[in-house]
Design a protein around this motif. Structure first.
Motif, PDB file in Angstrom:
ATOM      1  N   LEU A 220       0.829  -1.205   0.000  1.00 36.92           N
ATOM      2  CA  LEU A 220       0.000   0.000   0.000  1.00 36.92           C
ATOM      3  C   LEU A 220       0.863   1.255   0.000  1.00 36.92           C
ATOM      4  O   LEU A 220       0.589   2.216  -0.728  1.00 36.92           O
ATOM      5  CB  LEU A 220      -0.923  -0.011   1.221  1.00 36.92           C
ATOM      6  CG  LEU A 220      -2.001   1.077   1.288  1.00 36.92           C
ATOM      7  CD1 LEU A 220      -3.019   0.881   0.184  1.00 36.92           C
ATOM      8  CD2 LEU A 220      -2.691   1.064   2.660  1.00 36.92           C
ATOM      9  N   LEU A 221       1.930   1.248   0.792  1.00 34.02           N
ATOM     10  CA  LEU A 221       2.806   2.414   0.895  1.00 34.02           C
ATOM     11  C   LEU A 221       3.662   2.596  -0.357  1.00 34.02           C
ATOM     12  O   LEU A 221       3.732   3.695  -0.926  1.00 34.02           O
ATOM     13  CB  LEU A 221       3.698   2.289   2.133  1.00 34.02           C
ATOM     14  CG  LEU A 221       2.999   2.362   3.492  1.00 34.02           C
ATOM     15  CD1 LEU A 221       3.982   2.064   4.614  1.00 34.02           C
ATOM     16  CD2 LEU A 221       2.356   3.732   3.702  1.00 34.02           C
ATOM     17  N   LEU A 222       4.319   1.522  -0.793  1.00 38.98           N
ATOM     18  CA  LEU A 222       5.245   1.637  -1.921  1.00 38.98           C
ATOM     19  C   LEU A 222       4.537   1.862  -3.247  1.00 38.98           C
ATOM     20  O   LEU A 222       5.108   2.440  -4.169  1.00 38.98           O
ATOM     21  CB  LEU A 222       6.119   0.385  -2.008  1.00 38.98           C
ATOM     22  CG  LEU A 222       7.075   0.138  -0.837  1.00 38.98           C
ATOM     23  CD1 LEU A 222       7.940  -1.084  -1.109  1.00 38.98           C
ATOM     24  CD2 LEU A 222       7.957   1.355  -0.579  1.00 38.98           C
ATOM     25  N   SER A 223       3.297   1.407  -3.363  1.00 34.57           N
ATOM     26  CA  SER A 223       2.534   1.618  -4.603  1.00 34.57           C
ATOM     27  C   SER A 223       1.732   2.915  -4.572  1.00 34.57           C
ATOM     28  O   SER A 223       0.951   3.174  -5.475  1.00 34.57           O
ATOM     29  CB  SER A 223       1.593   0.435  -4.846  1.00 34.57           C
ATOM     30  OG  SER A 223       0.582   0.378  -3.835  1.00 34.57           O
ATOM     31  N   LYS A 224       1.921   3.699  -3.527  1.00 36.36           N
ATOM     32  CA  LYS A 224       1.196   4.964  -3.346  1.00 36.36           C
ATOM     33  C   LYS A 224      -0.313   4.752  -3.315  1.00 36.36           C
ATOM     34  O   LYS A 224      -1.083   5.482  -3.953  1.00 36.36           O
ATOM     35  CB  LYS A 224       1.564   5.964  -4.450  1.00 36.36           C
ATOM     36  CG  LYS A 224       3.003   6.462  -4.364  1.00 36.36           C
ATOM     37  CD  LYS A 224       3.247   7.576  -5.377  1.00 36.36           C
ATOM     38  CE  LYS A 224       4.617   8.195  -5.200  1.00 36.36           C
ATOM     39  NZ  LYS A 224       4.868   9.310  -6.139  1.00 36.36           N
ATOM     40  N   GLY A 225      -0.727   3.724  -2.593  1.00 36.16           N
ATOM     41  CA  GLY A 225      -2.153   3.481  -2.393  1.00 36.16           C
ATOM     42  C   GLY A 225      -2.807   2.569  -3.406  1.00 36.16           C
ATOM     43  O   GLY A 225      -4.009   2.304  -3.299  1.00 36.16           O
TER      44      GLY A 225
END
Length: 659
Positions: A220-225
């Motif tokens: 979730l964080l690395l894919s920007k949501g």
């Protein structure tokens, strides 16, 4: 810095996602980071610091890849040698060995590790030393902060589970192997300490649940949501990867066809020794560091090696991380035993050995890598020319890039490239579909979106890899879903040594014959069928053939071990035909070009080359000894103009000056 490139997997495969991220685009919305989110973020940070250009990215990737050596060696050496003064000795031995130790592909290990290689395998493998460091830091921190707590075990497991989940999101190859290795080692340590099945089940459940939560949070964080997009892309890609890549006759089809090379066997043997010692020592703090962490590294690297072997076509040329870990553990184990032998005799022996090793290091360990850097990155600048928009010097590609820049300056327009490379950077464009390499359109949905993007963006030019360039013909055949549109509705207006630039026709289609085409189907045996196309009036063409087929797996014990059946297509029965290709660095490759794979059951269009009125393809189901092929139908209504004919035809008046 000289940054010549191969227009396939390699430097632009690294740079494209970095360039998009640095320009503010969102992963899994505007583009697909196929090489993993770890590669994307790590190389983006380094590239930004170094200037943000293509040249800066090449330097960044080489720096990151080269860091794998010292990080891995330093991390492992602290597990074997308790005296910091002995670490330089070990590093000296290691550096010397890098210049004489070869990988399974026959290349020197140090030279391979300095290179970013195919699809950034080294950067994706960086998660192994990173997880090693993170795990050791977490264990040390827990022992300091919670030494007297009765919850130290659960706290340790929770931390390790989050490291495992983070590793899984790093890449789709080494990441899952790190996760599995952490789960195995954590449950083993629990069993060794508690000797209780209930405790083992509890530890296993804790780390699995924690890893799952960590995967969701990290993604979730690395894919920007964009969690849902990340999940759908990863699982969809995995389904296509089972059959899409590699030549069908080179694939591995059974789970029991594991890699049992001397490298893998040695690594498994060492892991087994460490595993037994860990249990015998009841997983004490010393045993975890001395045996557990090296065992974890060996287990991860062996798992990644087997993954590439089974799902990457059986090749052993991608196992540099395995060779690095194996060689390091052998050298460290030897060093430790050497000191045990000499510590009761004379310290002068150690001093003499150390001095000798240092002299050898100066001679071989330093001069060799310096010479490599000089030969590949510094010396060629004397005969290379600088291109400011790319931020680097070019020797082999300068003429191509100069001509391409001139063409696009005189005739600007939107590009739609099957392999986005320098042309997009020079003109400040991005591939409209967000899929920079067509080989990353790995699902029915992504292929449909790829075609829709071509239609909606209505580019002035479509660029494809020339069929004479390395695997160019494989690219055309394996991605005929796209090329059949280009061959029918576009014509060539410009070319360099590796690309065709196509412009859409006004009204005319490139159809040599429509209708009146004879299709003959010959069943050779239960897993082979030959399709022959007869078009007497056509000397040189490509038949657009629609086939409907299915594959049946035989019912026996061996069938349960089949990884995934595929259907191989062999053009003109030449399953062993190779194309010699000279790479920009002077190396010569022999590439099989006339075979590709299809999924086991489908309805597909395939190209069949027509020469002197006849063209044939051979369909063969794999594994040959355990599958049957059923060709339900084969139809052909059109024969298209091949690129070699289109290339010789006159172009539009406005482009004639460029031919």
């Amino acid at each position: 810095m000289v940054v010549d490139f191969i227009a396939l997997n390699g430097k632009f495969q690294n740079y494209n996602v970095v360039r998009r991220l640095l320009e503010g685009q969102k992963p899994y919305v505007d583009f697909v980071p196929y090489l993993g989110m770890g590669h994307m973020w790590l190389t983006s940070i380094f590239t930004k610091i170094l200037g943000g250009t293509f040249g800066a990215n090449v330097l960044a990737c080489n720096i990151i890849t080269a860091l794998i050596c010292p990080i891995t060696v330093f991390g492992l050496s602290r597990c074997y040698l308790k005296y910091n003064g002995l670490i330089p000795f070990t590093l000296c031995m290691f550096i010397v060995g890098l210049d004489i130790f070869k990988t399974q592909s026959g290349h020197y290990l140090f030279f391979n590790i300095l290179d970013t290689g195919l699809s950034a395998r080294g950067i994706r493998g960086m998660i192994l030393p990173l997880s090693l460091i993170l795990s050791k830091m977490w264990i040390n921190l827990v022992q300091i902060l919670f030494a007297k707590s009765n919850r130290i075990t659960i706290i340790t497991l929770i931390g390790l589970s989050f490291i495992a989940g983070f590793s899984f999101c790093w890449s789709n190859d080494y990441g899952p192997c790190v996760l599995i290795a952490i789960i195995i080692m954590a449950t083993t340590i629990t069993f060794a300490r508690k000797r209780s099945i209930l405790n083992v089940i509890f530890a296993f459940g804790t780390i699995v649940v924690g890893s799952f939560l960590s995967i969701l949070t990290t993604a979730l964080l690395l894919s920007k949501g964009q969690l849902n997009a990340w999940l759908s892309n990863n699982f969809a890609f995995g389904e296509y990867q089972k059959w899409y890549f590699m030549i069908p006759s080179d694939k591995i089809y059974y789970l029991y066809q594991l890699d049992f090379s001397i490298y893998v066997c040695c690594a498994i043997g060492l892991f087994g020794y460490y595993f037994v010692q860990l249990i015998r020592e009841h997983a004490s703090n010393y045993a975890i560091i001395r045996f557990g962490i090296p065992g974890f590294c060996l287990l991860t690297s062996v798992g990644a090696a087997q993954e590439y072997h089974l799902f990457g076509g059986g090749g052993r040329e991608l196992n540099e991380i395995l060779c690095l870990v194996l060689y390091t553990t052998i050298m460290l184990e030897s060093t430790l035993r050497l000191f045990h032998l000499t510590e009761h005799n004379s310290k002068s022996i150690v001093v003499q050995i150390s001095t000798s090793i240092i002299i050898i290091v100066i001679t071989f360990g330093i001069l060799a890598p310096v010479q490599k850097i000089y030969e590949n990155y510094i010396y060629p600048k004397n005969s290379a020319k600088y291109i400011s928009s790319l931020g680097g010097h070019f020797k082999y590609r300068y003429r191509d890039l100069s001509r391409t820049t001139e063409f696009l300056t005189l005739h600007p327009g939107q590009l739609f490239s099957t392999y986005a490379t320098a042309a997009e950077v020079i003109t400040g464009q991005f591939q409209p579909s967000g899929i920079d390499y067509i080989i990353h359109a790995l699902s029915d949905k992504s292929r449909a979106e790829y075609i829709n993007s071509l239609k909606s963006s209505n580019p002035r030019y479509v660029t494809t890899i020339r069929e004479s360039y390395s695997t160019g013909r494989w690219n055309r055949n394996a991605n005929w879903f796209f090329h059949r549109i280009i061959y029918r509705n576009y014509h060539i207006v410009f070319r360099n040594s590796y690309q065709f630039f196509w412009k859409k026709n006004n009204h005319k289609e490139n159809i040599l014959q429509k209708g009146g085409i004879q299709v003959d189907v010959q069943v050779i045996d239960n897993h082979q069928t030959r399709i022959t196309i007869f078009a007497p009036k056509i000397n040189n063409g490509i038949a657009d053939v629609k086939i409907d087929y299915s594959t049946t797996v035989h019912s026996n014990l061996r069938s349960y071990f089949i990884i995934y059946p595929v259907v191989g297509i062999f053009q003109n029965n030449s399953e062993d035909k190779c194309l010699e290709y000279i790479q920009p660095d002077g190396r010569c490759d022999l590439v099989k070009v006339d075979a590709w794979s299809l999924r086991p059951n489908s309805s597909e269009y395939i190209p069949v080359e027509i020469h002197d009125g006849v063209g044939t393809v051979l369909l063969r189901s794999y594994p040959e000894d355990n599958t049957s092929l059923h060709l339900n139908s084969a139809h052909c209504t059109e024969i298209l103009t091949p690129s070699e004919v289109l290339m010789m035809q006159p172009v539009d008046d406005e482009f004639k000056s460029n031919e």
